[in-house]
Every structure is written in C-alpha cells, then in structure tokens.
Design a protein around this motif. Structure first.
Motif, mmCIF file in Angstrom:
data_model
loop_
_atom_site.group_PDB
_atom_site.id
_atom_site.type_symbol
_atom_site.label_atom_id
_atom_site.label_comp_id
_atom_site.label_asym_id
_atom_site.label_seq_id
_atom_site.Cartn_x
_atom_site.Cartn_y
_atom_site.Cartn_z
ATOM 1 N N VAL A 59 41.873 58.994 46.385
ATOM 2 C CA VAL A 59 40.711 58.680 45.882
ATOM 3 C C VAL A 59 41.150 58.087 44.295
ATOM 4 N N ASN A 60 41.911 58.849 43.523
ATOM 5 C CA ASN A 60 42.246 58.497 42.310
ATOM 6 C C ASN A 60 42.872 57.252 42.278
ATOM 7 N N ARG A 61 44.035 57.349 42.960
ATOM 8 C CA ARG A 61 44.561 55.919 42.859
ATOM 9 C C ARG A 61 43.903 54.594 43.277
ATOM 10 N N SER A 121 38.888 64.260 40.301
ATOM 11 C CA SER A 121 39.126 63.152 39.409
ATOM 12 C C SER A 121 39.320 63.546 38.192
ATOM 13 N N PHE A 122 38.866 64.665 37.555
ATOM 14 C CA PHE A 122 39.117 65.012 36.172
ATOM 15 C C PHE A 122 40.450 65.514 36.086
ATOM 16 N N SER A 123 40.723 66.473 36.929
ATOM 17 C CA SER A 123 42.261 67.229 36.805
ATOM 18 C C SER A 123 43.348 66.621 37.536
ATOM 19 N N SER A 124 42.849 65.409 38.277
ATOM 20 C CA SER A 124 44.172 64.746 39.015
ATOM 21 C C SER A 124 44.862 65.530 39.922
ATOM 22 N N SER A 128 46.561 72.102 46.211
ATOM 23 C CA SER A 128 47.740 72.192 46.326
ATOM 24 C C SER A 128 48.554 71.372 45.341
ATOM 25 N N GLY A 129 47.849 70.246 44.890
ATOM 26 C CA GLY A 129 48.636 69.613 43.743
ATOM 27 C C GLY A 129 48.567 70.248 42.600
ATOM 28 N N VAL A 130 47.423 71.287 42.191
ATOM 29 C CA VAL A 130 47.623 71.896 40.942
ATOM 30 C C VAL A 130 48.740 72.981 40.910
ATOM 31 N N LEU A 131 49.392 73.244 42.206
ATOM 32 C CA LEU A 131 50.643 74.215 42.211
ATOM 33 C C LEU A 131 51.916 73.342 41.751
ATOM 34 N N THR A 132 52.104 72.096 42.436
ATOM 35 C CA THR A 132 53.195 71.355 41.874
ATOM 36 C C THR A 132 52.784 70.770 40.453
ATOM 37 N N ASP A 133 51.641 70.709 39.886
ATOM 38 C CA ASP A 133 51.315 70.189 38.631
ATOM 39 C C ASP A 133 51.671 71.161 37.507
ATOM 40 N N VAL A 135 54.584 72.487 37.475
ATOM 41 C CA VAL A 135 55.888 72.136 36.947
ATOM 42 C C VAL A 135 55.966 70.750 36.244
ATOM 43 N N THR A 136 54.924 70.030 36.893
ATOM 44 C CA THR A 136 55.090 68.595 36.393
ATOM 45 C C THR A 136 53.966 68.058 35.170
ATOM 46 N N GLY A 137 52.960 68.989 35.128
ATOM 47 C CA GLY A 137 51.974 68.780 34.035
ATOM 48 C C GLY A 137 51.322 69.988 33.664
ATOM 49 N N LEU A 138 52.276 71.105 32.869
ATOM 50 C CA LEU A 138 51.747 72.316 32.897
ATOM 51 C C LEU A 138 50.203 72.610 32.132
ATOM 52 N N PRO A 139 50.136 72.058 30.864
ATOM 53 C CA PRO A 139 48.888 72.403 30.293
ATOM 54 C C PRO A 139 47.613 71.846 31.043
ATOM 55 N N ARG A 140 47.621 70.794 31.686
ATOM 56 C CA ARG A 140 46.480 70.261 32.412
ATOM 57 C C ARG A 140 46.479 70.980 33.769
ATOM 58 N N ALA A 141 47.687 71.655 34.411
ATOM 59 C CA ALA A 141 47.485 72.422 35.596
ATOM 60 C C ALA A 141 46.803 74.056 35.316
ATOM 61 N N ILE A 142 47.382 74.490 34.297
ATOM 62 C CA ILE A 142 47.237 76.026 33.808
ATOM 63 C C ILE A 142 45.632 75.973 33.554
ATOM 64 N N VAL A 143 44.999 75.014 32.805
ATOM 65 C CA VAL A 143 43.709 74.956 32.456
ATOM 66 C C VAL A 143 42.796 74.803 33.888
ATOM 67 N N THR A 144 43.218 73.768 34.497
ATOM 68 C CA THR A 144 42.699 73.622 35.929
ATOM 69 C C THR A 144 42.763 74.983 36.630
ATOM 70 N N LEU A 145 43.708 75.389 37.003
ATOM 71 C CA LEU A 145 43.979 76.734 37.626
ATOM 72 C C LEU A 145 42.976 77.956 37.195
ATOM 73 N N ILE A 146 43.181 78.119 36.009
ATOM 74 C CA ILE A 146 42.126 79.013 35.576
ATOM 75 C C ILE A 146 40.836 78.924 36.134
ATOM 76 N N PHE A 147 40.231 77.858 35.786
ATOM 77 C CA PHE A 147 39.035 77.549 35.979
ATOM 78 C C PHE A 147 38.732 77.395 37.615
ATOM 79 N N PHE A 148 39.757 76.856 38.283
ATOM 80 C CA PHE A 148 39.666 76.492 39.719
ATOM 81 C C PHE A 148 39.414 78.108 40.223
#
Length: 426
Positions: A59-61, A121-124, A128-133, A135-148
C-alpha cells in the motif's frame, strides 16, 4: 582500503552468524521444533531483506510512488501458496490436525484492518517488517515495536471477550470448528475434490481482480504525471536485465551473484512461498508474528514487579503465557530468527554498516508518528486476529475468506493513513 577491509569484516561476521545459528542454535535450544523455528525465521528474514519486500509496502509504495508492482507480486505469492497448501489439506483425513487461520468475519476484522493499514503507513512496516527494520532502521523500528507491543497487550482483553471480535457474521461447517469464519472449499463441495477446485478458482479470481485494479491505479498515476516508481524496484529490474555469468567458481563475480545481488520481488515471493509451505508442513500451522509482542510487553512489566497473575487477569491470558522463557516460545524464537536473517544478509553482502547507519536520525515529531503507527497496528491485530501475515497471508493461503476482507480494509486504512501522514509530516 578501509572500506574494503570493513566489507571483509562484515562478510566474515555474516558467515560466523550462520555458523552460530546452525551449531549453537541446535545445541542450546531445548527442542528440534524450536531449532526449526529459528532456522525458518532466519530464512524468512534473509528473504524479506534480500528481495527488499514486505507487506506494508504493497500500500505504501502504491500511494507514495504510484508503483503497484509489490501488490501484484503478493497476489502471485498468495495464489501459488494457496495452490501449494492444497496438497496438505486435500489429503488430510482429519482437518483438526492443522491449526488453520480461519478467522471470524465481523466488525473487529473490519476495524482491525483499517487500524492496521493506518498504522503501517506511519511506521512504514508491519509485524514482520518491524523485525527486519530493527536492523535497517533502528530508531523508527524500536519506537514502533514498543508501542506495537503495548497495543497488542491492551488489545488482548478485547480479542478474548468482545463479541464483535469473537463472533462471526457468517460461517461454514469447517469454519465453525475453528471458532467461526468461512472456509472457501465448504462453498464448493460438489466439485469432486472436496471443494478445493472451486476454492482455487475463486482465489485466482480474487487475485486477478486485485491485479487488474492495481494496473488501473498505476496507469492512472502515470497519466496524471504522479508516478515516480520505487527506487529499489528500478535497481532490481536493472540487475535482472544485466547478464551474469560464472566464469570461475571462486571469484568476486560469483560471490556477488550468490550472496550480494538483490533478488527480484518475484524471486522473493517464490522463496517465501516455499518457506511458508515448509513451515505449514512441519508445524501444521501458518505464519504468525504479532501475538508474542504482547507477551514481551508483559515480560517487561514483570521486570518492574507486576505479577504474571495480574497480567493474566487483565489480558485474559494464562500466567504461563508470560512466564514461558523467551527461547522456549516457538513464535518468539521465529521472530528472533527474522532479525538475525536480516543481519546475515546485510553482513554477507557487505552492506550492514551502511544500511544500519542510514536511518539513525529521528525527530520528535517522527517519534510521535511512529508511536501512533505502532499502537494502532497492535490494537488492529487483536481486533482482526492477526497482522499482515496472521490475518492476511496465512488466511488467504489457507482458504479463509477473512483474509480477503482484511485486505480490502487494510488498503482503505493505508490510504487514510498515508494521506494523514503526508499532512502531519509536513
């Protein structure tokens, strides 16, 4: 010279990581099934990263670039996975041996799909993607994972007790045995093969409709001059067109082809299908990712003195759900493998440091947006009984109508979320 040495160090660390997973994973994990979960998770993470693919991007792309190539590729993956899982289900004398994701069709599925699409759409990313992120986008992923994780935890009692989440508006006989929902083969029992021919045809029709609508949308973006295409898809296409030949077994060119060159979206879809079929064949269930996040959040609360009994009372789970060790919980081990698989690809490809450092800066507004994305996705998974793998991919692959309903409302939520994100990021 420094860059070359760094790449060699990364490559060495990547192969050391593979050795650790295969040797120490087998030696230290308590059961063969846990070791299998670790290996399959590592393979999933490797594939998602090397093919630069995922579910949120469908969807995002499309919204941000006009490209619907990923959405169309997912339809191919959904169909060939459903075709493959038919081999298990059609020959099964007892359907109860499989833990199928036949989810209820109700208001919870609709709201959950909208919330999940809005959040991703906010966390991109998705569950499953937050786990790969990480590594590839730590600050965004860690905030997302905590609130997820917070969203999943807060959503547990809703998932367990709200009738608008637990009861299905419509059900079929097999669906009733799984708590309510529509199992597509039940609709075609007269086709001579237990309804699976009809179910496959209907799945193919649904996939075809999505592909057709995707082309219409993309062509409209091109006509309006708003189509820009996705940068990584362009790279993948250019690499695919380039001729590659292996002249020597041990050469830089050979190594690049085997370990570095990104896979195309189609190649990634085929590998993910094979991994899904293997996962289902061994575990008798599909791919899930989001439920452990609520458990992890509970474990954090336990570290601050909250008792497992109190957690269980609030969340309507058992105390044992929170006390089970991390590396004795199958899906948690599998999720950990996804993170490891991401790191292994980037290391063996010599891209780890460059990728890891690429998204290290984050603004206060972005923190708030990623937090919003995480908590809405977490709540959405409880209402819809899963994420993009647990409520979308697995149900569709296992012939549950709920997966298609989730897709529709996930796209709607994604469109709303991307529209809001565009304004709020300005």
């Amino acid at each position: 010279m420094v860059k070359a040495n760094l790449s060699k160090i990364e490559v060495a660390l990547g192969f050391i990581g593979i050795f650790i997973i295969l040797v120490f994973g087998k030696a230290l994990l308590k059961t063969d099934m846990l070791f299998f979960r670790l290996v399959i998770g590592t393979a999933l993470g490797y594939t998602l990263t090397r093919a630069y693919t995922g579910f949120a991007g469908s969807v995002n792309r499309a919204y941000n670039t006009g490209s619907t190539k990923l959405m169309r590729t997912l339809m191919l993956m959904f169909f060939i996975t459903a075709l493959s899982t038919t081999a298990f289900l059609i020959s099964s004398e007892d359907m109860a041996m499989y833990s199928l994701s036949i989810n209820p069709i109700n208001l919870g599925l609709i709201l959950g799909g909208i919330l999940f699409g809005f959040g991703m759409s906010f966390s991109s990313c998705c569950a499953s993607g937050v786990l790969t992120d990480l590594v590839t986008g730590l600050p965004r992923a860690i905030v997302t994972l905590i609130f997820f994780s917070l969203g999943v935890f807060l959503g547990f009692p809703i998932q367990k007790t709200a009738t608008w989440v637990t009861n299905s508006w419509i059900s079929t006989p097999v669906g009733e045995t799984y708590g309510g929902g529509v199992f597509l083969p039940d609709l075609f029992k007269g086709d001579g093969l237990g309804g699976y021919i009809g179910a496959l045809v209907l799945t193919g029709i649904f996939c075809g409709i999505v592909v057709f609508m995707s082309y219409v949308y993309e062509n409209r973006r091109k006509e309006n001059g708003t189509y820009i295409g996705h940068p990584m898809e362009k790279v993948q296409d250019s690499l695919q067109k380039r001729e590659h030949s292996i002249s020597k077994l041990f050469s830089a060119e050979t190594y690049e082809i085997i370990f570095v060159k990104p896979w195309t979206l189609t190649q990634g879809a085929v590998v993910l299908t094979l991994l899904f079929v293997l996962l289902m064949g061994v575990t008798k269930s599909g791919w899930g990712a989001s439920t452990p996040y609520g458990m992890w959040f509970g474990k954090v609360l336990m570290a601050f003195g909250v008792s497992p009994e109190s957690l269980a009372s609030f969340s309507k789970q058992s105390p044992e759900f929170y006390t089970v060790p991390f590396f004795e919980h199958g899906v948690s081990v599998q999720n950990f493998g996804i993170l490891v698989g991401t790191a292994i690809y980037l290391l063996t490809a010599g891209k780890f440091k460059e990728t890891f450092m690429s998204e290290m800066k984050i603004t206060k507004r972005e923190v708030l947006l990623y937090a919003l994305g995480g908590i809405t996705m977490g709540l959405g998974t409880r209402m819809a009984n899963g994420c993009n793998v647990g409520a979308l991919y697995t149900p569709i692959a296992q012939f549950s109508l709920s997966g298609w309903v989730f897709l529709v409302f996930m796209v709607i939520g994604g469109a709303i979320g991307n529209t809001c994100a565009k304004k709020w990021r300005a």
